[in-house]
Design an enzyme around this catalytic site. Structure first.
Site, PDB file in Angstrom:
ATOM      1  N   GLY A 497       9.365  93.305 153.858  1.00  0.00           N
ATOM      2  CA  GLY A 497      10.629  93.535 153.176  1.00  0.00           C
ATOM      3  C   GLY A 497      10.483  93.275 151.697  1.00  0.00           C
ATOM      4  O   GLY A 497       9.523  92.650 151.236  1.00  0.00           O
ATOM      5  N   PHE A 501      13.289  89.834 143.501  1.00  0.00           N
ATOM      6  CA  PHE A 501      12.249  89.105 142.781  1.00  0.00           C
ATOM      7  C   PHE A 501      10.865  89.261 143.397  1.00  0.00           C
ATOM      8  O   PHE A 501       9.907  88.695 142.894  1.00  0.00           O
ATOM      9  CB  PHE A 501      12.614  87.619 142.716  1.00  0.00           C
ATOM     10  N   GLY A 502      10.719  89.996 144.473  1.00  0.00           N
ATOM     11  CA  GLY A 502       9.389  90.159 145.053  1.00  0.00           C
ATOM     12  C   GLY A 502       9.466  90.744 146.432  1.00  0.00           C
ATOM     13  O   GLY A 502      10.441  91.377 146.816  1.00  0.00           O
ATOM     14  N   SER A 503       8.383  90.513 147.211  1.00  0.00           N
ATOM     15  CA  SER A 503       8.292  91.092 148.540  1.00  0.00           C
ATOM     16  C   SER A 503       7.838  90.035 149.534  1.00  0.00           C
ATOM     17  O   SER A 503       7.338  88.973 149.155  1.00  0.00           O
ATOM     18  CB  SER A 503       7.305  92.269 148.545  1.00  0.00           C
ATOM     19  N   ASP A 626      23.504  80.965 148.655  1.00  0.00           N
ATOM     20  CA  ASP A 626      23.201  82.360 148.978  1.00  0.00           C
ATOM     21  C   ASP A 626      23.132  82.547 150.491  1.00  0.00           C
ATOM     22  O   ASP A 626      22.296  83.293 150.983  1.00  0.00           O
ATOM     23  CB  ASP A 626      21.876  82.779 148.320  1.00  0.00           C
TER      24      ASP A 626
END
Length: 732
Positions: A497, A501-503, A626
């Site tokens: 996924g 900000f990244g994977s 979050d």
């Protein structure tokens, strides 16, 4: 004296007779009485033949009670009682008698009448009426005595109308143009009674309906209800429902409905479209003004078309799929994902979900000769599949210019000759250690030729990346030093996924004596500042201290050295979660190729797992900030672990955290006080937990459907909240 003695003897004889025969008789019967209203009245009754009988008084078949009823003993089996009323009113008049029961049989006295004389009382009281202006109507009034006769006199608008008339009386009025009061007087020889005051109302048009609300909303129809406004003193007989919408959607014709009930279903609507609706109601004189418009958006439906022009681009490193995105009309909803399905031979593989109209897949070799198709998915389901395409390698050109053919043959022969000469020399020398390794084995070995590469070819390997090279705080370095894992122990796999900000990539972590499948969060390559890197590592530092079955735990941190870059890329190593994130899992239960049912008990278990994990974090003074279904992970046993602590903050004093700068935040999960003044507490995490529960109950729908992110604050400040999902029980 002799007379009284004779009566006493007769009573004794009667008593003896009753005792002898066992027969119940009444020695005294109630007598008829006429009494003036307000005076007292008393009825008497005596029974012989029973020991302590229960004598009951009745009036007009109903049992009556007296607060001062007494029983007097006149002898061994002889009892007397009285029924009295201290202040007789008209309602006390009627037929009375007394009763007694013995051995299952009821004995009743002769009846007697109480007649109450007084001022008349009304048997027909004038009622309010509503009339059309100028229209004739009648008023009625009736009163009775005793004593009779009774005469009736009418008053209208404070003035006497006509003279006395015998009761009952009807007053005929030719018409009025404004509201007026009226009453009647009833008179007999005892006095005058005055009726209640009635009102003649003038009929007018009704007022607008109120409280218009949506009862149910489906893809193509809506059911609404409303409260009728002021009727205008005339019964409402029907209501008209008008629907409005944007010019590109079909608008249903106005619907006429009989009332009550005050509700209607309107069909023929279009999925995922904005409409408005209002109502007007009719009485005898005409229609009311319209109610206020109520706005609504019809639910989403599955896309009506398949994505078009599916193409592929195959290279040695990746497979790229592209297709034409569906427009909003074709989607009939908000795009959740494009689902890519591929099959190899007769075996269908696990579908893949993508947000954009393209997909980049690693490991292209596994897709060779596969059949691929794509469909678009909304929150309701997926639309039709596109026409499948076959993934084939690019054709290789074998055409060689004729004049170069012989040159190639000669070069091949020369190469073969040189190789033979080298083998012969090597056999003669038996063994020679080359600078590139051991080239040949000793004589007598089974294999003629082998080659073992030496450690290096005069190249220098880059040093292992360390926390010192990151420029982060000493406290953070000390925190992570004991969980730092060398990069060489990781073998990265395909991407699970991607985020802002990244994977997250699948990987294998190898140690000296074992290996395990893990998930690795990798910061984007284009993030190059120490600040962003430190934020990523702070998340890992939080997780290092966690130890709870419903909170994801840190395995370690690794650093990926990038050629030509000063700073390495941090990689956070986490347990591999077989079922991925909770949001995708919920979506697949509805939108997957093979949808599956999630029982209510399973959904409640998901919520309990999240609640336990968040309680643990709260007790450790961690505000998550979050929490959402996308940031909860599911392991092999469908246990939920709270994850993704990129926005988390530890509270060292007080019980709140105030964000100092504006950043990209998940507004549909954020509490109202956090939206208004950037204030975050454990209570704001509770708000996010409520939204997450709503996600679970709707199997992954987006919160506040139809409300844009930019509209959320105004929507909440007006008092609006998430609506209960249609299939959610009230107790849930």
């Amino acid at each position: 004296m002799s007379l009284l003695l004779g009566v006493f003897v007769l009573i004794l004889l009667g008593l003896d007779s009753a005792k002898a025969s066992g027969v119940v008789t009444f020695s005294r019967q109630p007598q008829n009485q006429t009494v003036t209203q307000g005076n007292a009245v008393r009825l008497g009754c005596a029974v012989m033949g029973l020991s302590e009988p229960d004598i009951v008084w009745r009036k007009d078949q109903s049992k009556v009670y007296s607060t001062d009823q007494m029983f007097l003993s006149l002898g061994e089996l002889h009892w007397e009682t009285f029924y009295s009323v201290r202040s007789v009113q008209q309602q006390d008049g009627g037929r009375y008698w007394c009763e007694v029961e013995s051995e299952g049989q009821t004995y009743s006295s002769e009846p007697a009448w109480i007649t109450v004389e007084g001022v008349p009382h009304f048997s027909l009281v004038p009622q309010d009426v509503a009339v059309v202006p100028g229209e004739a109507f009648n008023l009625s009034c009736a009163a009775v005595g005793p004593p009779d006769p009774v005469e009736v006199l009418w008053w209208l608008g404070g003035e006497q109308v006509g003279g006395p008339e015998p009761s009952p009386s009807t007053l005929h009025i030719t018409g009025v143009n404004s509201s007026v009061k009226f009453y009647c007087e009833a008179k007999n020889t005892r006095g005058i009674s005055v009726s209640r005051t009635g009102t003649v109302h003038i009929k007018v048009l009704p007022s607008a309906p109120e409280d218009l609300q949506v009862l149910s909303l489906e893809e193509n129809n809506i059911t609404v209800s409303w409260s009728p406004g002021f009727s205008g003193y005339s019964p409402l007989h029907s209501c008209s429902v008008q629907v409005s919408g944007p010019p590109w959607v079909r608008i249903p014709s106005p619907v006429q409905v009989l009332v009550p009930p005050h509700r209607v279903s309107v069909s023929g609507l279009r999925s995922h479209s904005d409409y408005s609706l209002r109502v007007s109601c009719w009485n005898q004189l005409g229609p009311s003004p319209h109610s206020d418009w109520i706005n609504f958006t019809t639910p989403e439906s599955v896309p009506m078309l398949a994505p078009r022009n599916l193409t592929f681009d195959l290279s040695d490193s990746q497979l790229i799929l592209r297709w034409v995105a569906l427009d909003e009309d074709e989607l009939q909803g908000k795009l959740q994902a494009y689902k890519v399905q591929w099959s190899l031979g007769s075996e269908t593989q696990e579908p893949l979900l993508f947000k954009d109209s393209s997909a980049v897949l690693s490991g292209p070799g596994r897709f060779l000769n596969a059949s691929v198709q794509v469909s678009a998915c909304t929150s309701v389901g997926c639309g039709p599949w596109s026409r499948p395409i076959q993934i084939l390698p690019k054709p290789v050109s074998l055409l060689v210019p004729r004049r170069h053919l012989w040159s190639g043959v000669l070069l091949g022969l020369l190469g073969a000759s040189a190789l033979g000469l080298m083998v012969a020399i090597g056999a003669h020398r038996r063994r020679k250690d080359s600078p590139f390794g051991s080239a040949f084995k000793p004589v007598g070995s089974d294999s003629l030729v082998s080659f073992s590469a030496a450690r290096s070819f005069n190249r220098t390997e880059p040093p292992e990346a360390s926390l010192d090279s990151l420029g982060v705080s000493a406290e953070l370095k000390a925190k992570l030093q004991d969980v730092l894992i060398p990069e060489r122990q990781l073998s990265l796999g395909h991407v699970l996924g991607k985020g802002e900000f990244g994977s997250v990539r699948e990987a294998v972590l190898k140690t000296e004596d074992s290996s395990q499948k893990v998930a690795v969060k990798v910061l984007k390559n284009d993030i190059t500042t120490s600040c962003d890197i430190e934020q990523c590592l702070k998340e890992a530092a939080y997780m290092k201290d966690f130890s709870h079955r419903n909170v994801i735990q840190l395995i370690g941190v690794s650093l990926h050295r990038r050629p030509g870059q000063r700073l390495p890329v941090p990689m956070v190593i986490l347990p591999f979660m077989k079922h991925g994130d909770l949001h995708t899992f919920l979506l697949l239960s509805r939108l997957g190729e093979n949808p599956f049912n999630l029982e209510l008990q399973t959904l409640v278990c998901f919520m309990l797992d999240v609640a336990r994990g968040m309680e643990y974090l709260s007790n450790k003074n961690i505000i998550h900030r979050d929490l959402a279904a996308r940031n909860c992970m599911l392991d092999e046993d469908l246990r939920v672990c709270v994850a993704d602590f990129g926005l988390s903050k530890r509270i060292y004093s007080g019980d709140y955290y105030r964000q100092g700068s504006v950043s990209k935040l998940p507004v549909k999960w954020i509490a109202l006080e956090s939206l208004s003044d950037n204030l975050y507490t454990s209570q704001s995490d509770v708000w996010a937990f409520g939204v997450t529960m709503w996600e679970v109950m709707t199997r992954g729908q987006t919160p506040y459907p139809g409300v844009e992110n930019s509209e959320i604050y105004e929507y909440l400040i007006k008092g609006e909240r998430l609506k209960r999902p249609p299939d959610c029980r009230p107790d849930m």
